[in-house]
Design an enzyme around this catalytic site. Structure first.
Site, PDB file in Angstrom:
ATOM      1  N   LYS A  87       1.697  -3.771   6.732  1.00  0.00           N
ATOM      2  CA  LYS A  87       2.219  -3.776   5.347  1.00  0.00           C
ATOM      3  C   LYS A  87       3.735  -3.583   5.356  1.00  0.00           C
ATOM      4  O   LYS A  87       4.464  -4.230   4.599  1.00  0.00           O
ATOM      5  CB  LYS A  87       1.526  -2.688   4.517  1.00  0.00           C
ATOM      6  CG  LYS A  87       0.048  -2.928   4.283  1.00  0.00           C
ATOM      7  CD  LYS A  87      -0.213  -4.192   3.470  1.00  0.00           C
ATOM      8  CE  LYS A  87      -1.689  -4.514   3.348  1.00  0.00           C
ATOM      9  NZ  LYS A  87      -1.958  -5.850   2.813  1.00  0.00           N
ATOM     10  N   TYR A 133      -2.488  -1.068  10.921  1.00  0.00           N
ATOM     11  CA  TYR A 133      -2.698  -1.612   9.571  1.00  0.00           C
ATOM     12  C   TYR A 133      -1.500  -1.309   8.675  1.00  0.00           C
ATOM     13  O   TYR A 133      -0.919  -2.196   8.041  1.00  0.00           O
ATOM     14  CB  TYR A 133      -3.978  -1.034   8.932  1.00  0.00           C
ATOM     15  CG  TYR A 133      -4.012  -1.291   7.447  1.00  0.00           C
ATOM     16  CD1 TYR A 133      -4.245  -2.566   6.949  1.00  0.00           C
ATOM     17  CD2 TYR A 133      -3.731  -0.266   6.525  1.00  0.00           C
ATOM     18  CE1 TYR A 133      -4.208  -2.817   5.578  1.00  0.00           C
ATOM     19  CE2 TYR A 133      -3.695  -0.505   5.165  1.00  0.00           C
ATOM     20  CZ  TYR A 133      -3.943  -1.779   4.694  1.00  0.00           C
ATOM     21  OH  TYR A 133      -3.900  -2.027   3.354  1.00  0.00           O
ATOM     22  N   SER A 143       0.836  -1.212   0.000  1.00  0.00           N
ATOM     23  CA  SER A 143       0.000   0.000   0.000  1.00  0.00           C
ATOM     24  C   SER A 143       0.858   1.245   0.000  1.00  0.00           C
ATOM     25  O   SER A 143       1.961   1.273   0.569  1.00  0.00           O
ATOM     26  CB  SER A 143      -0.866  -0.031   1.258  1.00  0.00           C
ATOM     27  OG  SER A 143      -1.501   1.202   1.450  1.00  0.00           O
TER      28      SER A 143
HETATM   29  P1  NAD Z   1     -11.240  -6.811   0.889  1.00  0.00           P
HETATM   30  O1  NAD Z   1     -11.505  -6.781   2.346  1.00  0.00           O
HETATM   31  O2  NAD Z   1     -12.355  -6.505  -0.032  1.00  0.00           O
HETATM   32  O3  NAD Z   1     -10.628  -8.226   0.464  1.00  0.00           O
HETATM   33  C1  NAD Z   1      -9.817  -8.978   1.324  1.00  0.00           C
HETATM   34  C2  NAD Z   1     -10.378 -10.392   1.345  1.00  0.00           C
HETATM   35  O4  NAD Z   1      -9.543 -11.197   2.184  1.00  0.00           O
HETATM   36  C3  NAD Z   1     -11.785 -10.468   1.923  1.00  0.00           C
HETATM   37  O5  NAD Z   1     -12.611 -11.148   1.017  1.00  0.00           O
HETATM   38  C4  NAD Z   1     -11.620 -11.230   3.245  1.00  0.00           C
HETATM   39  O6  NAD Z   1     -12.752 -12.019   3.515  1.00  0.00           O
HETATM   40  C5  NAD Z   1     -10.373 -12.040   2.975  1.00  0.00           C
HETATM   41  N1  NAD Z   1      -9.596 -12.384   4.169  1.00  0.00           N
HETATM   42  C6  NAD Z   1      -9.139 -11.540   5.141  1.00  0.00           C
HETATM   43  N2  NAD Z   1      -8.449 -12.232   6.072  1.00  0.00           N
HETATM   44  C7  NAD Z   1      -8.452 -13.539   5.679  1.00  0.00           C
HETATM   45  C8  NAD Z   1      -7.913 -14.725   6.217  1.00  0.00           C
HETATM   46  N3  NAD Z   1      -7.234 -14.725   7.367  1.00  0.00           N
HETATM   47  N4  NAD Z   1      -8.110 -15.888   5.552  1.00  0.00           N
HETATM   48  C9  NAD Z   1      -8.800 -15.918   4.408  1.00  0.00           C
HETATM   49  N5  NAD Z   1      -9.347 -14.830   3.851  1.00  0.00           N
HETATM   50  C10 NAD Z   1      -9.172 -13.642   4.473  1.00  0.00           C
HETATM   51  O7  NAD Z   1      -9.996  -5.826   0.623  1.00  0.00           O
HETATM   52  P2  NAD Z   1      -9.425  -5.254  -0.743  1.00  0.00           P
HETATM   53  O8  NAD Z   1      -9.750  -3.807  -0.812  1.00  0.00           O
HETATM   54  O9  NAD Z   1      -9.782  -6.139  -1.877  1.00  0.00           O
HETATM   55  O10 NAD Z   1      -7.878  -5.344  -0.427  1.00  0.00           O
HETATM   56  C11 NAD Z   1      -7.096  -6.433  -0.851  1.00  0.00           C
HETATM   57  C12 NAD Z   1      -5.672  -6.243  -0.391  1.00  0.00           C
HETATM   58  O11 NAD Z   1      -5.173  -5.009  -0.882  1.00  0.00           O
HETATM   59  C13 NAD Z   1      -5.496  -6.181   1.128  1.00  0.00           C
HETATM   60  O12 NAD Z   1      -4.283  -6.822   1.454  1.00  0.00           O
HETATM   61  C14 NAD Z   1      -5.403  -4.699   1.400  1.00  0.00           C
HETATM   62  O13 NAD Z   1      -4.684  -4.431   2.571  1.00  0.00           O
HETATM   63  C15 NAD Z   1      -4.658  -4.228   0.170  1.00  0.00           C
HETATM   64  N6  NAD Z   1      -4.880  -2.818  -0.152  1.00  0.00           N
HETATM   65  C16 NAD Z   1      -6.151  -2.343  -0.312  1.00  0.00           C
HETATM   66  C17 NAD Z   1      -6.352  -1.012  -0.610  1.00  0.00           C
HETATM   67  C18 NAD Z   1      -7.746  -0.452  -0.742  1.00  0.00           C
HETATM   68  O14 NAD Z   1      -7.898   0.770  -0.648  1.00  0.00           O
HETATM   69  N7  NAD Z   1      -8.768  -1.248  -0.984  1.00  0.00           N
HETATM   70  C19 NAD Z   1      -5.262  -0.164  -0.767  1.00  0.00           C
HETATM   71  C20 NAD Z   1      -3.975  -0.678  -0.609  1.00  0.00           C
HETATM   72  C21 NAD Z   1      -3.798  -2.011  -0.303  1.00  0.00           C
HETATM   73  C1  WQD Z   2      -9.527   9.580   0.704  1.00  0.00           C
HETATM   74  C2  WQD Z   2      -9.686  11.063   0.997  1.00  0.00           C
HETATM   75  C3  WQD Z   2     -10.085  11.557   3.317  1.00  0.00           C
HETATM   76  C4  WQD Z   2     -13.964   9.648   3.663  1.00  0.00           C
HETATM   77  C5  WQD Z   2      -7.007   4.528   2.808  1.00  0.00           C
HETATM   78  C6  WQD Z   2      -5.952   3.881   3.650  1.00  0.00           C
HETATM   79  C7  WQD Z   2      -4.782   3.503   2.790  1.00  0.00           C
HETATM   80  C8  WQD Z   2      -5.219   2.685   1.592  1.00  0.00           C
HETATM   81  C9  WQD Z   2      -6.318   3.341   0.848  1.00  0.00           C
HETATM   82  C10 WQD Z   2      -5.109   0.372   2.161  1.00  0.00           C
HETATM   83  C11 WQD Z   2      -8.973  11.515   2.270  1.00  0.00           C
HETATM   84  C12 WQD Z   2     -11.279  11.944   2.460  1.00  0.00           C
HETATM   85  C13 WQD Z   2     -12.755  10.123   3.165  1.00  0.00           C
HETATM   86  C14 WQD Z   2     -14.969  10.563   4.010  1.00  0.00           C
HETATM   87  C15 WQD Z   2     -13.541  12.359   3.302  1.00  0.00           C
HETATM   88  N1  WQD Z   2      -5.753   1.419   1.995  1.00  0.00           N
HETATM   89  N2  WQD Z   2     -12.559  11.460   2.999  1.00  0.00           N
HETATM   90  N3  WQD Z   2     -14.720  11.893   3.795  1.00  0.00           N
HETATM   91  O1  WQD Z   2      -7.355   7.496   3.697  1.00  0.00           O
HETATM   92  O2  WQD Z   2      -6.400   7.970   1.384  1.00  0.00           O
HETATM   93  O3  WQD Z   2      -6.460   5.688   2.223  1.00  0.00           O
HETATM   94  O4  WQD Z   2      -7.392   3.653   1.754  1.00  0.00           O
HETATM   95  O5  WQD Z   2      -3.927   0.189   2.139  1.00  0.00           O
HETATM   96  O6  WQD Z   2      -3.920   2.779   3.602  1.00  0.00           O
HETATM   97  O7  WQD Z   2      -5.530   4.800   4.638  1.00  0.00           O
HETATM   98  O8  WQD Z   2      -8.577   6.739   1.585  1.00  0.00           O
HETATM   99  O9  WQD Z   2     -10.898   6.811   0.783  1.00  0.00           O
HETATM  100  O10 WQD Z   2     -10.457   6.880   3.271  1.00  0.00           O
HETATM  101  O11 WQD Z   2      -9.859   8.858   1.901  1.00  0.00           O
HETATM  102  O12 WQD Z   2     -13.364  13.588   3.158  1.00  0.00           O
HETATM  103  O13 WQD Z   2     -16.035  10.213   4.490  1.00  0.00           O
HETATM  104  O14 WQD Z   2     -11.084  11.326   1.217  1.00  0.00           O
HETATM  105  O15 WQD Z   2      -9.867  12.512   4.321  1.00  0.00           O
HETATM  106  O16 WQD Z   2      -8.472  12.785   2.033  1.00  0.00           O
HETATM  107  P1  WQD Z   2      -7.163   7.078   2.304  1.00  0.00           P
HETATM  108  P2  WQD Z   2     -10.028   7.244   1.911  1.00  0.00           P
END
Ligand code: NAD
Ligand code: WQD
Length: 339
Positions: free
Chosen positions: A154, A150, A125
């Site tokens: 990572k 969290y 991330s």
């Molecule tokens: P998500 O929660 O939609 O998907 C994660 C999936 O993993 C879920 O379906 C959950 O049921 C499953 N899971 C969690 N723990 C588990 C376990 N112990 N065993 C089996 N299954 C398990 O999340 P996402 O948004 O698709 O994110 C996927 C990956 O990307 C994650 O590692 C997340 O940290 C990373 N990521 C997400 C974002 C984002 O903004 N969505 C940003 C950066 C990184």
């Molecule tokens: C985006 C912008 C908020 C909600 C998060 C995790 C990051 C990564 C991606 C996993 C920010 C603003 C949000 C609301 C708002 N995930 N906001 N009102 O915080 O950039 O990133 O998701 O790895 O680790 O921190 O994403 O979508 O929450 O926010 O004004 O109700 O929108 O302040 O500027 P963020 P977000």
């Protein structure tokens, strides 16, 4: 080519399974459904015409995971999405996050070593950069102290991976996602947050459809052109496609080092108000929002330097912000009309 997709019924995982299957990969999904629904497997089958194998279990369970790998010792690669991802929840329940995100990774690595499975793509991330000193932020930028448990999972995971490759034959590509939004064009899969969304775009679409009363915009006093915070929003399908390229790079032995890191972003930043304006434009609706104070832990601005990914992976995010918000809105409407 057989690929394990952990977290494959989740948001990014499900879109990646679709792209993998459409490129001819055979997919096995492992997910414990802690943050997703089994119906996603049906939706994937409907989109692609192929039903992926789905096994439901918790990757924190060492014996179940070891057993899975014994039964599937012919995997060509693994894309590891499964993790908990809610930043605020991780502050309240740090051990839950460390256990889930780190133990599952260690169990998978043990399974890979025991069965000579060489290739792992890991979901990292942009949160590892914190507030970068230089923008756009490149992969070479220093890792800042994590803002949340969290984020720390990572950072630690990347370290666990770097240490593990040194003493094994495992290759790793860590993909650092910026802010994935939007949904598949079919509107059959998309983001399905449980309860009140933490992230901006699902909060916008749920407000517009009437599930939430009002969106709070967190802060208008940032040092940005309109005062609201800036992020690099990337369409989830663009993100999914990068995973197919990454896993193919590994299988085709095109990696230049056993541990590679790539930013997955568009290279452009957009403010919260720009996202709202885009949403209002494509949906032809007026969003009910108000400006409130900053959210604790938020960085002011971050967007990717995507040059290295563009050049090395031959990949580029293609979809515009309007296409992203439009697809998120299409998904929200379709999902609510079905349920
Ligand atoms: P998500 O929660 O939609 O998907 C994660 C999936 O993993 C879920 O379906 C959950 O049921 C499953 N899971 C969690 N723990 C588990 C376990 N112990 N065993 C089996 N299954 C398990 O999340 P996402 O948004 O698709 O994110 C996927 C990956 O990307 C994650 O590692 C997340 O940290 C990373 N990521 C997400 C974002 C984002 O903004 N969505 C940003 C950066 C990184
Ligand atoms: C985006 C912008 C908020 C909600 C998060 C995790 C990051 C990564 C991606 C996993 C920010 C603003 C949000 C609301 C708002 N995930 N906001 N009102 O915080 O950039 O990133 O998701 O790895 O680790 O921190 O994403 O979508 O929450 O926010 O004004 O109700 O929108 O302040 O500027 P963020 P977000």
């Amino acid at each position: 080519m057989k690929i394990l997709v952990t977290g494959g019924t989740g948001y990014i995982g499900s879109h990646t399974v679709v792209e993998l299957q459409q490129q001819g990969f055979e997919v096995i999904i492992v997910d414990n459904l802690s943050n997703s629904q089994a119906g996603v497997v049906d939706a994937i089958a409907q989109i692609t015409g192929i039903r992926p194998v789905f096994e439901k279990f918790d990757l924190v369970d060492r014996e179940m995971t070891a057993d899975f790998f014994r039964r599937h010792n012919d995997l060509n690669g693994i894309i590891h999405f499964a993790a908990y991802k809610a930043v605020g929840e991780s502050v309240d329940k740090p051990l839950m996050y460390y256990r889930n995100n780190l133990v599952s990774l260690m169990n998978i690595l043990e399974g890979m070593i025991a069965n000579n499975i060489p290739n792992l793509v890991f979901s990292s991330s942009c949160t590892v950069y914190g507030q970068p000193d230089e923008l756009p932020v490149a992969e070479t930028a220093p890792i800042k102290k994590a803002e949340s448990p969290y984020g720390n999972t990572k950072q630690i995971s990347e370290e666990v991976l770097q240490d593990t490759i040194k003493s094994s034959k495992i290759n790793v590509i860590a993909l650092r996602y910026f802010n994935p939004i939007g949904a598949h064009d079919s509107a059959l899969i998309g983001e399905l947050p449980l309860g009140v969304p933490n992230n901006l775009v699902p909060f916008i679409t749920q407000t517009a459809i009437g599930i939430r009363q009002q969106l709070s915009v967190f802060g208008e006093d940032y040092n940005t052109p309109d005062g609201t915070a800036i992020r690099d929003y990337i369409h989830v399908v663009d993100l999914a496609k990068a995973h197919v390229i990454a896993v193919s790079r590994m299988i085709n032995k095109k990696m230049k080092q056993p541990f590679e890191v790539f930013n997955l972003g568009t290279g452009n930043g957009n403010s919260v108000l720009e996202v709202i304006n885009s949403f209002e434009r494509v949906s032809a609706t007026k969003l009910n929002y108000k400006i409130v104070g900053r959210r604790a832990g938020d960085v002011e601005k971050v967007w990717a330097n995507a040059d290295f990914s563009n050049k090395e992976l031959g990949w580029k995010a293609e979809k515009s912000l309007d296409e992203m918000t439009a697809s998120a809105w299409k998904w929200e409407k379709a999902y609510r009309s079905r349920s």
